[in-house]
Write an enzyme that holds these catalytic residues in place. Sequence first.
Site, PDB file in Angstrom:
ATOM      1  N   ASP A 164      88.713 -89.607  59.763  1.00 16.34           N
ATOM      2  CA  ASP A 164      90.172 -89.460  59.677  1.00 16.34           C
ATOM      3  C   ASP A 164      90.783 -90.572  58.827  1.00 16.34           C
ATOM      4  O   ASP A 164      91.931 -90.458  58.387  1.00 16.34           O
ATOM      5  CB  ASP A 164      90.793 -89.484  61.083  1.00 16.34           C
ATOM      6  CG  ASP A 164      90.429 -90.739  61.870  1.00 16.34           C
ATOM      7  OD1 ASP A 164      89.296 -91.246  61.704  1.00 16.34           O
ATOM      8  OD2 ASP A 164      91.273 -91.231  62.649  1.00 16.34           O
TER       9      ASP A 164
ATOM     10  N   LEU B 213      76.842 -91.524  67.074  1.00 15.44           N
ATOM     11  CA  LEU B 213      76.824 -90.073  66.896  1.00 15.44           C
ATOM     12  C   LEU B 213      75.403 -89.547  66.699  1.00 15.44           C
ATOM     13  O   LEU B 213      75.047 -88.475  67.202  1.00 15.44           O
ATOM     14  CB  LEU B 213      77.707 -89.687  65.697  1.00 15.44           C
ATOM     15  CG  LEU B 213      77.740 -88.206  65.336  1.00 15.44           C
ATOM     16  CD1 LEU B 213      78.184 -87.355  66.525  1.00 15.44           C
ATOM     17  CD2 LEU B 213      78.669 -87.965  64.154  1.00 15.44           C
TER      18      LEU B 213
ATOM     19  N   TYR C  55      86.787 -98.797  53.622  1.00 14.18           N
ATOM     20  CA  TYR C  55      85.950 -97.865  54.395  1.00 14.18           C
ATOM     21  C   TYR C  55      86.376 -96.417  54.109  1.00 14.18           C
ATOM     22  O   TYR C  55      85.538 -95.566  53.781  1.00 14.18           O
ATOM     23  CB  TYR C  55      86.078 -98.177  55.890  1.00 14.18           C
ATOM     24  CG  TYR C  55      85.497 -97.129  56.808  1.00 14.18           C
ATOM     25  CD1 TYR C  55      84.119 -96.972  56.939  1.00 14.18           C
ATOM     26  CD2 TYR C  55      86.329 -96.294  57.557  1.00 14.18           C
ATOM     27  CE1 TYR C  55      83.594 -96.002  57.796  1.00 14.18           C
ATOM     28  CE2 TYR C  55      85.813 -95.338  58.412  1.00 14.18           C
ATOM     29  CZ  TYR C  55      84.437 -95.192  58.532  1.00 14.18           C
ATOM     30  OH  TYR C  55      83.919 -94.231  59.373  1.00 14.18           O
TER      31      TYR C  55
ATOM     32  N   LYS D 289      84.184 -93.472  52.247  1.00 15.24           N
ATOM     33  CA  LYS D 289      83.843 -92.211  52.915  1.00 15.24           C
ATOM     34  C   LYS D 289      84.358 -91.021  52.095  1.00 15.24           C
ATOM     35  O   LYS D 289      83.673 -89.997  51.973  1.00 15.24           O
ATOM     36  CB  LYS D 289      84.425 -92.174  54.332  1.00 15.24           C
ATOM     37  CG  LYS D 289      83.820 -93.172  55.307  1.00 15.24           C
ATOM     38  CD  LYS D 289      82.346 -92.933  55.614  1.00 15.24           C
ATOM     39  CE  LYS D 289      82.072 -91.655  56.349  1.00 15.24           C
ATOM     40  NZ  LYS D 289      80.640 -91.491  56.699  1.00 15.24           N
TER      41      LYS D 289
HETATM   42  N1  LIG Z   1      82.653 -94.484  65.204  1.00 18.17           N
HETATM   43  C1  LIG Z   1      83.778 -93.851  64.935  1.00 18.17           C
HETATM   44  O1  LIG Z   1      84.799 -94.013  65.663  1.00 18.17           O
HETATM   45  C2  LIG Z   1      83.866 -92.905  63.774  1.00 18.17           C
HETATM   46  C3  LIG Z   1      85.130 -92.349  63.467  1.00 18.17           C
HETATM   47  C4  LIG Z   1      85.213 -91.443  62.403  1.00 18.17           C
HETATM   48  C5  LIG Z   1      84.088 -91.096  61.682  1.00 18.17           C
HETATM   49  N2  LIG Z   1      82.877 -91.664  61.989  1.00 18.17           N
HETATM   50  C6  LIG Z   1      81.741 -91.259  61.181  1.00 18.17           C
HETATM   51  O2  LIG Z   1      80.755 -90.732  62.033  1.00 18.17           O
HETATM   52  C7  LIG Z   1      79.459 -91.043  61.520  1.00 18.17           C
HETATM   53  C8  LIG Z   1      78.638 -91.728  62.592  1.00 18.17           C
HETATM   54  O3  LIG Z   1      79.302 -92.931  62.972  1.00 18.17           O
HETATM   55  P1  LIG Z   1      78.769 -93.823  64.170  1.00 18.17           P
HETATM   56  O4  LIG Z   1      79.936 -94.466  64.806  1.00 18.17           O
HETATM   57  O5  LIG Z   1      77.811 -93.038  64.988  1.00 18.17           O
HETATM   58  O6  LIG Z   1      77.977 -94.931  63.368  1.00 18.17           O
HETATM   59  P2  LIG Z   1      77.067 -96.120  63.926  1.00 18.17           P
HETATM   60  O7  LIG Z   1      76.967 -96.066  65.412  1.00 18.17           O
HETATM   61  O8  LIG Z   1      77.559 -97.360  63.289  1.00 18.17           O
HETATM   62  O9  LIG Z   1      75.629 -95.758  63.365  1.00 18.17           O
HETATM   63  C9  LIG Z   1      75.326 -95.899  62.026  1.00 18.17           C
HETATM   64  C10 LIG Z   1      73.879 -95.538  61.836  1.00 18.17           C
HETATM   65  O10 LIG Z   1      73.545 -95.824  60.486  1.00 18.17           O
HETATM   66  C11 LIG Z   1      72.354 -96.603  60.461  1.00 18.17           C
HETATM   67  N3  LIG Z   1      72.350 -97.477  59.316  1.00 18.17           N
HETATM   68  C12 LIG Z   1      73.317 -98.321  58.908  1.00 18.17           C
HETATM   69  N4  LIG Z   1      72.934 -98.980  57.793  1.00 18.17           N
HETATM   70  C13 LIG Z   1      71.684 -98.515  57.499  1.00 18.17           C
HETATM   71  C14 LIG Z   1      70.774 -98.792  56.459  1.00 18.17           C
HETATM   72  N5  LIG Z   1      71.071 -99.656  55.487  1.00 18.17           N
HETATM   73  N6  LIG Z   1      69.600 -98.139  56.466  1.00 18.17           N
HETATM   74  C15 LIG Z   1      69.297 -97.268  57.442  1.00 18.17           C
HETATM   75  N7  LIG Z   1      70.129 -96.961  58.446  1.00 18.17           N
HETATM   76  C16 LIG Z   1      71.315 -97.577  58.466  1.00 18.17           C
HETATM   77  C17 LIG Z   1      72.411 -97.415  61.749  1.00 18.17           C
HETATM   78  O11 LIG Z   1      71.116 -97.898  62.040  1.00 18.17           O
HETATM   79  P3  LIG Z   1      70.928 -99.294  62.817  1.00 18.17           P
HETATM   80  O12 LIG Z   1      71.314 -99.020  64.229  1.00 18.17           O
HETATM   81  O13 LIG Z   1      69.483 -99.580  62.643  1.00 18.17           O
HETATM   82  O14 LIG Z   1      71.824-100.290  62.148  1.00 18.17           O
HETATM   83  C18 LIG Z   1      72.913 -96.353  62.719  1.00 18.17           C
HETATM   84  O15 LIG Z   1      71.869 -95.533  63.150  1.00 18.17           O
HETATM   85  C19 LIG Z   1      79.687 -91.898  60.272  1.00 18.17           C
HETATM   86  O16 LIG Z   1      79.642 -91.071  59.143  1.00 18.17           O
HETATM   87  C20 LIG Z   1      81.093 -92.434  60.459  1.00 18.17           C
HETATM   88  O17 LIG Z   1      81.699 -92.705  59.229  1.00 18.17           O
HETATM   89  C21 LIG Z   1      82.739 -92.554  63.014  1.00 18.17           C
END
Ligand SMILES: NC(=O)c1ccc[n+]([C@@H]2O[C@H](COP(=O)([O-])OP(=O)(O)OC[C@H]3O[C@@H](n4cnc5c(N)ncnc54)[C@H](OP(=O)(O)O)[C@@H]3O)[C@@H](O)[C@H]2O)c1
Length: 295
Positions: free
Chosen positions: A107, A17, A130, A134
């Site tokens: 969700d 995202l 998780y 959240k």
């Molecule tokens: N993916 C889904 O289907 C989904 C569904 C519902 C809600 N969400 C929510 O949407 C948001 C974005 O999700 P996403 O899927 O885009 O997540 P993602 O692709 O897993 O990205 C997570 C980000 O957080 C960074 N990160 C993780 N640990 C870190 C640390 N210790 N220090 C600094 N940076 C760190 C990662 O950096 P690195 O790349 O360097 O690790 C990455 O840039 C989140 O709040 C998630 O809960 C996601």
Amino acid sequence: MTSGKRAVVLGGRSGLLGMALTAALGRAGWTAHPVGRADFDPFDQGRLRDFCREVKADAVFNAVAYTAVDRAEDERDDAFRLNRNLPRLLGLTMRELALPLVHFSTDFVFDGRKDAPYTPDDAPAPESVYGQSKLAGEQTLFESAPPGLLVVRTSWLFGPGKGNFVATILGLARDRDRLTVVADQTGSPSYTPDLAENAVRLLESGASGLFHLASSGKATWCELAAEAVSLAGLPCRVEAITTAEWPTKAKRPRYSVLDLDAFVAATGVTPRPWEQGLRDYIFKDLGLPPGDGDD
Ligand SMILES: NC(=O)c1ccc[n+]([C@@H]2O[C@H](COP(=O)([O-])OP(=O)(O)OC[C@H]3O[C@@H](n4cnc5c(N)ncnc54)[C@H](OP(=O)(O)O)[C@@H]3O)[C@@H](O)[C@H]2O)c1
């Protein structure tokens, strides 16, 4: 478009995202300042404060999270550190800087026992670590309540730049003639470029509070997989199985479709259906040629 505004995007270099937010802000005329691990640790709030002042930020997006849903069952502390403690710090810092914060949640804060779309007023009852972490992040943010705080719950993300469910399915479908996918969990698939664009719109609308935001429509994982395989024209059968036949460490909601009405009321915009996002993902982002399923 020339909003001329500036936004800091935590996780904006590598998150699924986060990358979409960086791109969407640019399309909307903002200057995006993505922050990744190599820039500074998001827990270093002194650095973040200085950075926000340096770039004259008008808003901060937090797309950093612990997102390994099953692993979180064994790594509770790590999940809470990123999903609760970081938002807590961000809330306090944004209040001090008087900057709007756009934070994302999930969700999976719902137990899935409803059978109509979840509104922001529905009571959360997460059944996974998780989801609990959240929800704790949401709650701590509303306690510190920085001005213009937006907490955006979203779901089932797919989009360019990083692995995701649809990319995994397409990879498997290339090598196999049959795939089995869970068909008794229903949710709101979300195309990240649309989600990001709509999150920027929500911020620009001046709204604050808790919102649900996804692509329009609903699907089971099996329906999402079948549509992707069909659009890509892959000769692979997608067959339905139950959650019981595909056990996972973390419990997932049986039903977690998000009601988008509050977002539509705030912005006057109805998100595109997930099927349209899926076409853009497969044909534009991945550059696959249209298959038989593309009419
Ligand atoms: N993916 C889904 O289907 C989904 C569904 C519902 C809600 N969400 C929510 O949407 C948001 C974005 O999700 P996403 O899927 O885009 O997540 P993602 O692709 O897993 O990205 C997570 C980000 O957080 C960074 N990160 C993780 N640990 C870190 C640390 N210790 N220090 C600094 N940076 C760190 C990662 O950096 P690195 O790349 O360097 O690790 C990455 O840039 C989140 O709040 C998630 O809960 C996601």
